[in-house]
Design an enzyme around this catalytic site. Sequence first.
Site, mmCIF file in Angstrom:
data_model
loop_
_atom_site.group_PDB
_atom_site.id
_atom_site.type_symbol
_atom_site.label_atom_id
_atom_site.label_comp_id
_atom_site.label_asym_id
_atom_site.label_seq_id
_atom_site.Cartn_x
_atom_site.Cartn_y
_atom_site.Cartn_z
ATOM 1 N N GLU A 137 0.756 -1.250 0.044
ATOM 2 C CA GLU A 137 0.009 0.118 0.047
ATOM 3 C C GLU A 137 0.683 1.269 0.052
ATOM 4 O O GLU A 137 0.704 2.165 -0.634
ATOM 5 C CB GLU A 137 -1.050 -0.034 1.225
ATOM 6 N N GLU A 157 -4.237 -9.750 3.006
ATOM 7 C CA GLU A 157 -5.003 -9.612 4.301
ATOM 8 C C GLU A 157 -6.040 -10.634 4.428
ATOM 9 O O GLU A 157 -6.448 -10.935 5.558
ATOM 10 C CB GLU A 157 -5.669 -8.272 4.222
#
Length: 283
Positions: A137, A157
Amino acid sequence: MSAASLCVNTNIDANGKAHPMQDTVLYEKKDRIALLTLNRPEKLNALDYATNDRLLALLDRIEEDEAIGAVIVTGAGDRAFSAGGDIHEFTESIRRGTEEAVREFCRRGQRMTARIEAFPKPVIAAVNGIAFGGGCEITEAAHLAIASQDAVFAKPEINIGIPPTFGGTQRLPRLAGRKHALELLLTGETFGPGRAYEMGLVNEVVPGDRLIEAAFAMAERILRHSPLAAARIIAAVTRGLNTTIGEGLLIEREQFARMCASQDVHEGLDAWVARRTPVYAGR
């Protein structure tokens, strides 16, 4: 290159809680370029709260330093850029309840990636190894990115039962397209630098021993130009991506208008007419 570490002892969060901010991010300065190194190699440079907060504090100081024109972010050690959020730490936040988890983990991470994305000086991610979760990210949020041939990316995730929390569900589809992004988000599978390049996540792939050299070379190519123009371009692109084309054109016009009265515009035009190299003052 010698380290010029900035000493920040603690950070106080919204609850008045003190978090240590030791050198979990190293700061070095070479000419007009700041190098920030995520420095938890024994934890694969996982982004614990202290690392997140120190990165934000350093960016604040770099923004105020007129002598710095670009930023490079990389990871310490040979294995990782960043393996993402510190699972042990945010697990404790989740166990304390939803409100605490959102405040301590999600908002903190989103604040950090949003700061990188909107930073008025170019930010280049130099991805030297594992870039999972929050590490990926940061790469998505950076204005530019160069990956080592040894880099490995993932949006893992889902493997622990959560969606990405630092902006990955929003930035990756904008970079790679909806179907590419959903495949990676829903499977959690790893992918290499070649695919990252094809999807637009990174600008260049280089041998590992040339990574930092290539990042500095990219920064130096940018620093030939007006820092004010660079800031206006970053603002126009960042804001315009989230609007219609018509609204984006208004943003572009606004950024142009902000440059018109600057000394740099006149220097650039005068230099072009005189066929000389411009010398920009950033004013």
